[in-house]
Write a protein that holds these residues in place. Sequence first.
Motif, PDB file in Angstrom:
ATOM      1  N   GLN A  69     -12.152   2.023   5.200  1.00 22.66           N
ATOM      2  CA  GLN A  69     -11.416   3.062   5.933  1.00 22.66           C
ATOM      3  C   GLN A  69     -10.089   3.403   5.261  1.00 22.66           C
ATOM      4  O   GLN A  69      -9.745   4.552   5.116  1.00 22.66           O
ATOM      5  CB  GLN A  69     -11.135   2.595   7.353  1.00 22.66           C
ATOM      6  CG  GLN A  69     -12.295   2.894   8.280  1.00 22.66           C
ATOM      7  CD  GLN A  69     -12.071   2.300   9.649  1.00 22.66           C
ATOM      8  OE1 GLN A  69     -11.128   1.572   9.850  1.00 22.66           O
ATOM      9  NE2 GLN A  69     -12.951   2.609  10.572  1.00 22.66           N
ATOM     10  N   THR A  70      -9.371   2.347   4.818  1.00 23.66           N
ATOM     11  CA  THR A  70      -8.056   2.628   4.255  1.00 23.66           C
ATOM     12  C   THR A  70      -8.158   3.145   2.830  1.00 23.66           C
ATOM     13  O   THR A  70      -7.264   3.817   2.366  1.00 23.66           O
ATOM     14  CB  THR A  70      -7.166   1.366   4.253  1.00 23.66           C
ATOM     15  OG1 THR A  70      -7.873   0.335   3.584  1.00 23.66           O
ATOM     16  CG2 THR A  70      -6.793   0.956   5.640  1.00 23.66           C
ATOM     17  N   ALA A  71      -9.255   2.842   2.143  1.00 25.45           N
ATOM     18  CA  ALA A  71      -9.297   3.173   0.724  1.00 25.45           C
ATOM     19  C   ALA A  71     -10.038   4.460   0.408  1.00 25.45           C
ATOM     20  O   ALA A  71      -9.804   5.061  -0.615  1.00 25.45           O
ATOM     21  CB  ALA A  71      -9.898   2.024  -0.056  1.00 25.45           C
ATOM     22  N   THR A  72     -10.960   4.883   1.266  1.00 26.68           N
ATOM     23  CA  THR A  72     -11.814   5.982   0.834  1.00 26.68           C
ATOM     24  C   THR A  72     -11.790   7.194   1.772  1.00 26.68           C
ATOM     25  O   THR A  72     -12.716   7.957   1.809  1.00 26.68           O
ATOM     26  CB  THR A  72     -13.275   5.506   0.705  1.00 26.68           C
ATOM     27  OG1 THR A  72     -13.684   5.032   1.986  1.00 26.68           O
ATOM     28  CG2 THR A  72     -13.426   4.422  -0.315  1.00 26.68           C
ATOM     29  N   LYS A  73     -10.727   7.328   2.508  1.00 28.77           N
ATOM     30  CA  LYS A  73     -10.619   8.486   3.372  1.00 28.77           C
ATOM     31  C   LYS A  73     -10.607   9.759   2.514  1.00 28.77           C
ATOM     32  O   LYS A  73     -10.004   9.775   1.440  1.00 28.77           O
ATOM     33  CB  LYS A  73      -9.318   8.377   4.170  1.00 28.77           C
ATOM     34  CG  LYS A  73      -9.392   9.030   5.525  1.00 28.77           C
ATOM     35  CD  LYS A  73      -8.187   8.571   6.328  1.00 28.77           C
ATOM     36  CE  LYS A  73      -7.886   9.529   7.448  1.00 28.77           C
ATOM     37  NZ  LYS A  73      -6.689   9.127   8.181  1.00 28.77           N
TER      38      LYS A  73
ATOM     39  N   ASP B 142      -2.505   7.664  -2.550  1.00 28.20           N
ATOM     40  CA  ASP B 142      -1.219   7.356  -1.924  1.00 28.20           C
ATOM     41  C   ASP B 142      -0.860   5.876  -2.034  1.00 28.20           C
ATOM     42  O   ASP B 142       0.158   5.430  -1.504  1.00 28.20           O
ATOM     43  CB  ASP B 142      -1.217   7.766  -0.444  1.00 28.20           C
ATOM     44  CG  ASP B 142      -1.039   9.266  -0.265  1.00 28.20           C
ATOM     45  OD1 ASP B 142      -0.590   9.919  -1.216  1.00 28.20           O
ATOM     46  OD2 ASP B 142      -1.371   9.781   0.820  1.00 28.20           O
TER      47      ASP B 142
ATOM     48  N   PHE C  71      -1.054   4.532   5.977  1.00 27.81           N
ATOM     49  CA  PHE C  71      -1.341   5.415   7.112  1.00 27.81           C
ATOM     50  C   PHE C  71      -2.068   6.693   6.746  1.00 27.81           C
ATOM     51  O   PHE C  71      -2.623   7.344   7.608  1.00 27.81           O
ATOM     52  CB  PHE C  71      -0.087   5.687   7.954  1.00 27.81           C
ATOM     53  CG  PHE C  71       1.031   6.358   7.225  1.00 27.81           C
ATOM     54  CD1 PHE C  71       2.020   5.604   6.620  1.00 27.81           C
ATOM     55  CD2 PHE C  71       1.100   7.732   7.144  1.00 27.81           C
ATOM     56  CE1 PHE C  71       3.056   6.218   5.943  1.00 27.81           C
ATOM     57  CE2 PHE C  71       2.137   8.354   6.468  1.00 27.81           C
ATOM     58  CZ  PHE C  71       3.120   7.592   5.862  1.00 27.81           C
ATOM     59  N   THR C  72      -2.098   7.083   5.445  1.00 25.56           N
ATOM     60  CA  THR C  72      -2.881   8.274   5.104  1.00 25.56           C
ATOM     61  C   THR C  72      -4.320   7.893   4.754  1.00 25.56           C
ATOM     62  O   THR C  72      -5.223   8.715   4.858  1.00 25.56           O
ATOM     63  CB  THR C  72      -2.303   9.038   3.896  1.00 25.56           C
ATOM     64  OG1 THR C  72      -2.403   8.211   2.738  1.00 25.56           O
ATOM     65  CG2 THR C  72      -0.857   9.430   4.123  1.00 25.56           C
ATOM     66  N   GLY C  73      -4.509   6.636   4.295  1.00 30.80           N
ATOM     67  CA  GLY C  73      -5.843   6.196   3.916  1.00 30.80           C
ATOM     68  C   GLY C  73      -6.320   6.772   2.585  1.00 30.80           C
ATOM     69  O   GLY C  73      -7.469   6.600   2.205  1.00 30.80           O
ATOM     70  N   LEU C  74      -5.442   7.448   1.849  1.00 27.50           N
ATOM     71  CA  LEU C  74      -5.865   8.057   0.591  1.00 27.50           C
ATOM     72  C   LEU C  74      -5.599   7.119  -0.597  1.00 27.50           C
ATOM     73  O   LEU C  74      -4.519   6.533  -0.698  1.00 27.50           O
ATOM     74  CB  LEU C  74      -5.114   9.373   0.352  1.00 27.50           C
ATOM     75  CG  LEU C  74      -5.326  10.482   1.387  1.00 27.50           C
ATOM     76  CD1 LEU C  74      -4.472  11.701   1.051  1.00 27.50           C
ATOM     77  CD2 LEU C  74      -6.803  10.875   1.456  1.00 27.50           C
TER      78      LEU C  74
ATOM     79  N   GLU D 172       0.807  -1.224   0.000  1.00 29.07           N
ATOM     80  CA  GLU D 172       0.000   0.000   0.000  1.00 29.07           C
ATOM     81  C   GLU D 172       0.840   1.274   0.000  1.00 29.07           C
ATOM     82  O   GLU D 172       0.361   2.338  -0.378  1.00 29.07           O
ATOM     83  CB  GLU D 172      -0.897   0.034   1.246  1.00 29.07           C
ATOM     84  CG  GLU D 172      -2.130  -0.844   1.122  1.00 29.07           C
ATOM     85  CD  GLU D 172      -3.119  -0.503   2.218  1.00 29.07           C
ATOM     86  OE1 GLU D 172      -4.123   0.160   1.913  1.00 29.07           O
ATOM     87  OE2 GLU D 172      -2.845  -0.872   3.378  1.00 29.07           O
TER      88      GLU D 172
END
Lengths: 384, 164
Positions: free
Chosen positions: B20-24, A287, A281-284, A276
Amino acid sequence: MKRKVKDNHEIKHKQSSFPRTGKVYLVLCLLFVITGLTAYTGTEPVVPMGDYVFNYPANFGNRINVPADNPTTQQGVYLGRLLFYEPKLSATNAISCGNCHQQSKAFTDGRALSIGVNNGLATRNSMSLANLLWARKFFWDGRAASLEDQVLFPLTNPHEMGQSIQVSVQKLSNTKLYPGLFKIVYGDSTITGDRIAKAIAQFERTLISANSRYDQYLRNAYKPTGDELKGMELFNRGPDPEKGIRGANCTHCHGGPKTYLELFHNNGLDSISKDEGMAAFTGLVTDRGRFKVPTLRNIALTAPYMHDGRFKTLDEVVDHYSEHIKQSVSLSAFLQGESNEVGGHSLKLLPKEKKQLIAFLNMLTDSTFITDKRFGNPHQSTKN
Amino acid sequence: MKKYTIVLLLLIAGLTTNAQTATKEAVIKVTGEVTTPLTIGNAEFQQYKQTTVTRKDRDGKDHTYSGVLVSDILGKAGVTLGPELRGENLAKYLLVEASDGYQVLFALAELDKGFTDRTIILADKVDGQPLVPADGPFRIIVQDEKKPARCIKQVTAMKVMFAK
């Protein structure tokens, strides 16, 4: 200013062999004189003391990163170097930082993924340690804001050195060498994880590479070959086929005299990155598969390449940027539609241009950096 | 039955974590020499007065960018603009950072309409469409600046600081 420590380290003790001849008496006399002289000059190693002065070319700039609570001192660097090469900091007493960061390979280890204690594999490729004085974010995903924070991870990670800080502190406290050195550096002999990290970070900041042929060229002390010059031109230019300008656009990320800009990019290795990267850790979404753009200093010495060590040679790396960029939602903008062909989707460098580019990359090898005795293992002649 | 429930729960947990990890949502943090630190996501962004700027892109053609005046955002954060932009406050600058770590800076005076008519906006749309992911969701657009280097993409942070 220098201070002595009682323990013997960094001092070579060579056993003399005595020739069985009639000149034994003369030899004994000589030995006596030598011993006397040695005693006079002092056999005890001395710890250099005082502020550490960083030496680097003016064109590197002064945007250096030294935390206010860990100023660099000569004694701190001395201790940090011993700790950097200290296998007692690993669970098996066999691995030090220097195992995965070998000076001869510009402080990498030649493996796709490093082998830690119990043959565990690290999750990402061992990064070169050069010119960290200017870095502000550490690890392939930039998650640590200082070298002090970064250092603690490989020390304790079960796949790397695999030992808790408490155990490391205990082991060092039980040596003859370290309590005295910690006293010299920190004012008292208490050993803590924080102090271990600070000393190692101080040593790592001194690893400055500034004498490659490229540096020499920049200070008018080296005349590049035709291929090197052409490669340098490709390296520095973005392609503009409509104006007939050919380029590889490398300086977009690797620009400046340090060949390092603190940037993080998805460089099109995969359409869906297994790792990832920063997104962990940014969740974007943007990224995902985004990693640190490493320095190109000594790049010819630091194979294999990329965060997972997937490319064995520089040819493979250049081929990737020239022809194999994978599209994805997180692919960095500057890798989209950059081409030496009108309407092209990838760089499309010619075979000759790739060779020229690699000739330039070889100019970034700094042979004085990988042989500088100040950066080598001080324990090779130590009994501690 | 119990087994299926556990599997189902695990699946839901997995999906939630993934979401949560993908769509922030991407946001911009406004910090530094401010009286009110801000976190700006799309909802906050739309509450500001919207404006447009036209500038040439790399294709050489004019494009219309729409968004919000950077000075409006800084004003809301309590940055010393307008009548307060004098004396030592002229030694302040805005450092803008992108998610790739790229940074550019503007002197506060470059952003204040008392000093210049040139408009600097934080854009979220180009020609009426949301910015593409590699450029957005927020990008600085500097009107009339010859080089695009300060039209920083994927903005994540704006920090106001004093020059030391």
